[in-house]
Write a protein that holds these residues in place. Structure first.
Motif, PDB file in Angstrom:
ATOM      1  N   VAL A  78      -4.132  -5.365  -4.990  1.00 40.25           N
ATOM      2  CA  VAL A  78      -3.090  -4.471  -4.467  1.00 40.25           C
ATOM      3  C   VAL A  78      -3.327  -4.146  -2.995  1.00 40.25           C
ATOM      4  CG1 VAL A  78      -2.083  -2.161  -4.695  1.00 40.25           C
ATOM      5  CG2 VAL A  78      -2.402  -3.577  -6.702  1.00 40.25           C
ATOM      6  N   GLN A  79      -4.616  -4.091  -2.584  1.00 41.93           N
ATOM      7  CA  GLN A  79      -4.878  -3.910  -1.144  1.00 41.93           C
ATOM      8  C   GLN A  79      -4.188  -5.009  -0.349  1.00 41.93           C
ATOM      9  OE1 GLN A  79      -6.422  -1.647   0.593  1.00 41.93           O
ATOM     10  NE2 GLN A  79      -7.930  -0.618  -0.686  1.00 41.93           N
ATOM     11  N   GLY A  80      -4.039  -6.177  -1.012  1.00 40.62           N
ATOM     12  CA  GLY A  80      -3.554  -7.361  -0.300  1.00 40.62           C
ATOM     13  C   GLY A  80      -2.078  -7.373  -0.013  1.00 40.62           C
ATOM     14  N   PHE A  81      -1.324  -6.431  -0.519  1.00 42.10           N
ATOM     15  CA  PHE A  81       0.084  -6.458  -0.142  1.00 42.10           C
ATOM     16  C   PHE A  81       0.579  -5.092   0.303  1.00 42.10           C
ATOM     17  CE2 PHE A  81       1.567  -4.817  -4.218  1.00 42.10           C
ATOM     18  CZ  PHE A  81       0.838  -5.481  -5.200  1.00 42.10           C
ATOM     19  N   PRO A  82       1.529  -5.116   1.268  1.00 38.87           N
ATOM     20  CA  PRO A  82       2.015  -3.849   1.827  1.00 38.87           C
ATOM     21  C   PRO A  82       3.064  -3.214   0.931  1.00 38.87           C
ATOM     22  CG  PRO A  82       3.131  -5.681   2.853  1.00 38.87           C
ATOM     23  CD  PRO A  82       2.163  -6.281   1.878  1.00 38.87           C
ATOM     24  N   GLU A  83       3.406  -2.009   1.285  1.00 41.33           N
ATOM     25  CA  GLU A  83       4.550  -1.352   0.655  1.00 41.33           C
ATOM     26  C   GLU A  83       5.799  -2.185   0.978  1.00 41.33           C
ATOM     27  OE1 GLU A  83       6.647   3.044   1.107  1.00 41.33           O
ATOM     28  OE2 GLU A  83       4.894   2.539   2.268  1.00 41.33           O
ATOM     29  N   SER A  84       6.787  -2.177   0.103  1.00 40.55           N
ATOM     30  CA  SER A  84       8.030  -2.905   0.380  1.00 40.55           C
ATOM     31  C   SER A  84       8.722  -2.299   1.598  1.00 40.55           C
ATOM     32  CB  SER A  84       8.968  -2.813  -0.828  1.00 40.55           C
ATOM     33  OG  SER A  84      10.307  -2.953  -0.405  1.00 40.55           O
ATOM     34  N   VAL A  85       8.948  -3.115   2.609  1.00 40.99           N
ATOM     35  CA  VAL A  85       9.604  -2.622   3.818  1.00 40.99           C
ATOM     36  C   VAL A  85      11.068  -2.264   3.525  1.00 40.99           C
ATOM     37  CG1 VAL A  85      10.309  -3.246   6.160  1.00 40.99           C
ATOM     38  CG2 VAL A  85       8.050  -3.889   5.331  1.00 40.99           C
ATOM     39  N   ILE A  86      11.703  -3.061   2.664  1.00 46.17           N
ATOM     40  CA  ILE A  86      13.112  -2.803   2.331  1.00 46.17           C
ATOM     41  C   ILE A  86      13.251  -1.401   1.731  1.00 46.17           C
ATOM     42  CG2 ILE A  86      15.034  -3.514   0.852  1.00 46.17           C
ATOM     43  CD1 ILE A  86      13.979  -6.404   1.054  1.00 46.17           C
ATOM     44  N   ARG A  87      12.384  -1.101   0.765  1.00 44.88           N
ATOM     45  CA  ARG A  87      12.508   0.197   0.096  1.00 44.88           C
ATOM     46  C   ARG A  87      11.985   1.312   1.002  1.00 44.88           C
ATOM     47  NH1 ARG A  87      12.157  -3.966  -3.555  1.00 44.88           N
ATOM     48  NH2 ARG A  87       9.923  -4.120  -3.853  1.00 44.88           N
ATOM     49  N   ASN A  91       4.380   6.508  12.527  1.00 43.37           N
ATOM     50  CA  ASN A  91       4.551   7.635  11.602  1.00 43.37           C
ATOM     51  C   ASN A  91       5.408   7.244  10.401  1.00 43.37           C
ATOM     52  OD1 ASN A  91       7.251   8.050  12.309  1.00 43.37           O
ATOM     53  ND2 ASN A  91       6.747   9.533  13.899  1.00 43.37           N
ATOM     54  N   SER A  92       6.217   6.203  10.530  1.00 45.33           N
ATOM     55  CA  SER A  92       7.033   5.817   9.382  1.00 45.33           C
ATOM     56  C   SER A  92       6.231   4.995   8.390  1.00 45.33           C
ATOM     57  CB  SER A  92       8.233   5.003   9.835  1.00 45.33           C
ATOM     58  OG  SER A  92       7.820   3.746  10.286  1.00 45.33           O
ATOM     59  N   ARG A  93       5.147   4.334   8.868  1.00 54.37           N
ATOM     60  CA  ARG A  93       4.421   3.427   7.992  1.00 54.37           C
ATOM     61  C   ARG A  93       2.995   3.921   7.733  1.00 54.37           C
ATOM     62  NH1 ARG A  93       4.788  -2.452   8.459  1.00 54.37           N
ATOM     63  NH2 ARG A  93       5.367  -2.191   6.306  1.00 54.37           N
ATOM     64  N   ALA A  94       2.868   5.273   7.699  1.00 56.71           N
ATOM     65  CA  ALA A  94       1.532   5.856   7.600  1.00 56.71           C
ATOM     66  C   ALA A  94       0.793   5.380   6.354  1.00 56.71           C
ATOM     67  CB  ALA A  94       1.631   7.370   7.604  1.00 56.71           C
ATOM     68  N   GLY A  95       1.508   5.079   5.290  1.00 55.06           N
ATOM     69  CA  GLY A  95       0.840   4.738   4.039  1.00 55.06           C
ATOM     70  C   GLY A  95       0.517   3.270   3.878  1.00 55.06           C
ATOM     71  N   LEU A  96       0.560   2.494   4.950  1.00 55.95           N
ATOM     72  CA  LEU A  96       0.436   1.048   4.827  1.00 55.95           C
ATOM     73  C   LEU A  96      -0.898   0.602   4.229  1.00 55.95           C
ATOM     74  CD1 LEU A  96       2.027  -1.488   5.403  1.00 55.95           C
ATOM     75  CD2 LEU A  96       0.899  -1.623   7.607  1.00 55.95           C
ATOM     76  N   THR A  97      -2.017   1.124   4.761  1.00 53.97           N
ATOM     77  CA  THR A  97      -3.326   0.713   4.249  1.00 53.97           C
ATOM     78  C   THR A  97      -3.829   1.772   3.283  1.00 53.97           C
ATOM     79  OG1 THR A  97      -3.742  -0.227   6.410  1.00 53.97           O
ATOM     80  CG2 THR A  97      -5.628  -0.002   4.948  1.00 53.97           C
ATOM     81  N   ILE A  98      -4.301   1.333   2.123  1.00 52.66           N
ATOM     82  CA  ILE A  98      -4.860   2.297   1.175  1.00 52.66           C
ATOM     83  C   ILE A  98      -6.371   2.285   1.386  1.00 52.66           C
ATOM     84  CG2 ILE A  98      -4.943   3.016  -1.237  1.00 52.66           C
ATOM     85  CD1 ILE A  98      -2.670   1.004  -1.785  1.00 52.66           C
ATOM     86  N   ASN A  99      -6.873   3.320   2.019  1.00 56.98           N
ATOM     87  CA  ASN A  99      -8.311   3.342   2.321  1.00 56.98           C
ATOM     88  C   ASN A  99      -9.088   3.950   1.168  1.00 56.98           C
ATOM     89  OD1 ASN A  99      -8.562   2.111   4.870  1.00 56.98           O
ATOM     90  ND2 ASN A  99      -7.604   3.915   5.807  1.00 56.98           N
ATOM     91  N   THR A 154      18.390  -0.621   8.863  1.00 56.40           N
ATOM     92  CA  THR A 154      18.372  -2.068   8.601  1.00 56.40           C
ATOM     93  C   THR A 154      16.952  -2.433   8.149  1.00 56.40           C
ATOM     94  OG1 THR A 154      17.722  -2.449  10.886  1.00 56.40           O
ATOM     95  CG2 THR A 154      20.099  -2.550  10.401  1.00 56.40           C
ATOM     96  N   VAL A 155      16.705  -3.711   7.955  1.00 57.24           N
ATOM     97  CA  VAL A 155      15.340  -4.130   7.607  1.00 57.24           C
ATOM     98  C   VAL A 155      14.773  -4.980   8.746  1.00 57.24           C
ATOM     99  CG1 VAL A 155      13.883  -5.364   5.965  1.00 57.24           C
ATOM    100  CG2 VAL A 155      15.872  -4.113   5.148  1.00 57.24           C
ATOM    101  N   PRO A 156      13.614  -4.585   9.299  1.00 63.00           N
ATOM    102  CA  PRO A 156      12.987  -5.388  10.346  1.00 63.00           C
ATOM    103  C   PRO A 156      12.706  -6.811   9.849  1.00 63.00           C
ATOM    104  CG  PRO A 156      11.903  -3.252  10.128  1.00 63.00           C
ATOM    105  CD  PRO A 156      12.848  -3.383   8.966  1.00 63.00           C
ATOM    106  N   GLY A 157      13.042  -7.793  10.693  1.00 69.36           N
ATOM    107  CA  GLY A 157      12.963  -9.198  10.279  1.00 69.36           C
ATOM    108  C   GLY A 157      11.561  -9.671   9.924  1.00 69.36           C
ATOM    109  N   SER A 158      10.523  -9.059  10.519  1.00 68.40           N
ATOM    110  CA  SER A 158       9.160  -9.555  10.286  1.00 68.40           C
ATOM    111  C   SER A 158       8.777  -9.478   8.810  1.00 68.40           C
ATOM    112  CB  SER A 158       8.154  -8.772  11.133  1.00 68.40           C
ATOM    113  OG  SER A 158       8.282  -7.388  10.883  1.00 68.40           O
TER     114      SER A 158
END
Ligand SMILES: Cc1ncc(COP(=O)(O)O)c(C=O)c1O
Length: 403
Positions: A22-31, A6-14, A360-364
């Motif tokens: 732009v499809q090729g990169f995710p939203e910034s995890v830090i932000r 639920n936190s990363r619902a916007g990850l894929t732009i369908n 924090t920021v997940p290490g992956s």
């Protein structure tokens, strides 16, 4: 519990209308983690690297004066002449880099734009970029947008050394650029002179341009020293040195950065910059002149206070059972939570938010292969001492879970 899905619902732009680029990169995890923190009132945000305190008072006054005295229209595209003169002076005094403000300098909207404009100016599709990992996550999209194929060289936990042979193997006939970040986010590694010497030799032998992000140059601890790659051997002729006001002056919202480059490369970066943003915010550029005129005592105190903050956070983390080494530079600590019963960095990061109220920021997000960061999270310590004390108190809740 807050979950990854639920936190990363916007990850894929369908939407097929969206470019492959732009499809090729995710939203910034830090932000993203900053936004998740904002959804949980009272959360201490140790995710994104910005201070919870203001720049020095004299710089706030300088911004007000700039707005009153002509800083409200476009500046010259590649930067206000006064700011460029100040940057050239500072680069000579601190970094030992000689530059002509008319020929070598481009002022940009932060180091972020300086990196993107540099990559766009240097890379043709199919070219390769050597990038150390774990890396500052913007470098992925920078490579993607410019068309570079990244070649990653691993910095190994826990002392972040790299394998010389792996580095040499990463340089191929297609290598166009080396992206170097020293002091390094997220590891805190400060590259040594002999490491830089090796990088300089490889860049020279393979006719590669180094793009160095030195935004944490004043945050080097325990008597360590920041060295600009441009000053090693003949690297000045093939290095783009990137820096900015954000970190040194606690002014991440001002959006002023710059690149120092050989004249032809600076001309190319100016062109990319012109059509990306026209210019950096003029009033903040003018205030940058005051920032760059601060006395040496400012930088001494910055280093002293960040080293004390680092020690406070590292002590609190270790007391909890989270493994880490005190970083030699920057204001980040990369940690390993293997002592805790979590298999996934997102689960642990969400547990920290839910149980301790700490983001924090997940290490992956710092690795090309997410598995490499599965047991890591990154903390920042660019916070008031009271915030770090509160963090230490909250972390105690974790202790019973440690093996
Ligand atoms: C390595 C690195 N480069 C650049 C930036 C962003 O710099 P700026 O605010 O000047 O765009 C950050 C911010 O966290 C960073 O960690």
């Amino acid at each position: 519990m807050t979950s990854r899905s639920n936190s990363r619902a916007g990850l894929t732009i369908n939407d097929p209308r969206v470019s492959q680029r732009v499809q090729g990169f995710p939203e910034s995890v830090i932000r993203e983690m900053t936004r998740i923190a904002a959804l949980h009132p009272g959360t201490v945000n140790l995710a994104q690297g910005f201070p919870d305190f203001d720049p020095p008072q004299e710089l706030l006054e300088a911004v007000k004066r700039s707005v009153d005295h002509g800083g409200n229209q476009y500046s010259i595209t590649w930067g206000d002449p006064g700011l460029r003169a100040s940057i050239a002076r500072r680069a000579r005094e601190f970094n030992h880099i000689d530059s002509d403000p008319e020929k070598n300098l481009v002022v940009t909207c932060g180091a972020t734009e300086a990196m993107m404009a540099s990559m766009l100016s240097l890379i043709d599709p199919g070219d390769e970029a050597v990038i150390f990992e774990p890396f500052y996550e913007n470098y992925g999209p920078d490579a993607r947008v410019s068309g570079a194929t990244p070649r990653h060289v691993r910095l190994e936990w826990p002392d972040w050394h790299f394998d010389e042979e792996a580095l040499k193997a990463a340089f191929t006939p297609k290598t166009k650029v080396l992206v170097l970040n020293t002091p390094n986010n997220p590891t805190g590694k400060v590259f040594t002179h002999s490491e830089l010497r090796l990088l300089a030799d490889l860049c020279t032998d393979h006719d590669v341009v180094a793009v160095t992000d030195e935004i944490y140059e004043h945050m080097v601890y325990d008597g360590g020293r920041h060295i600009s790659l441009a000053t090693v051997g003949s690297m000045a002729e093939r290095t783009v040195t990137i820096n900015g006001l954000s970190k040194t002056y606690s002014a991440t919202g001002w959006r002023v950065g710059w690149a120092i480059a050989p004249p032809t490369l600076a001309t190319a970066i100016r062109r990319a910059h012109d059509f990306l943003t026209v210019c950096a915010p003029h009033a903040f550029q003018l205030a940058g002149v005051a920032a760059l005129a601060l006395p040496q005592s400012y930088y001494d105190e910055l280093k002293r206070s960040y080293q004390a903050k680092r020690d406070r956070l590292v002590t609190a983390l270790r007391a909890t059972g989270i493994e880490c080494r005190p970083p030699g530079g920057t204001y980040y600590v990369m940690t390993d939570f293997s002592a805790f019963p979590f298999d996934d960095d997102w689960d642990f990061a969400m547990h920290l938010i839910d149980t301790c109220g700490i983001a924090t920021v997940p290490g992956s997000s710092f690795y090309s292969d997410p598995k490499l960061g599965r047991r890591k999270v990154r903390f920042v310590f660019c916070k008031k001492e009271s915030t770090l004390d509160e963090t230490a108190a909250r972390l105690r809740k974790l202790r019973p879970l440690a093996a």
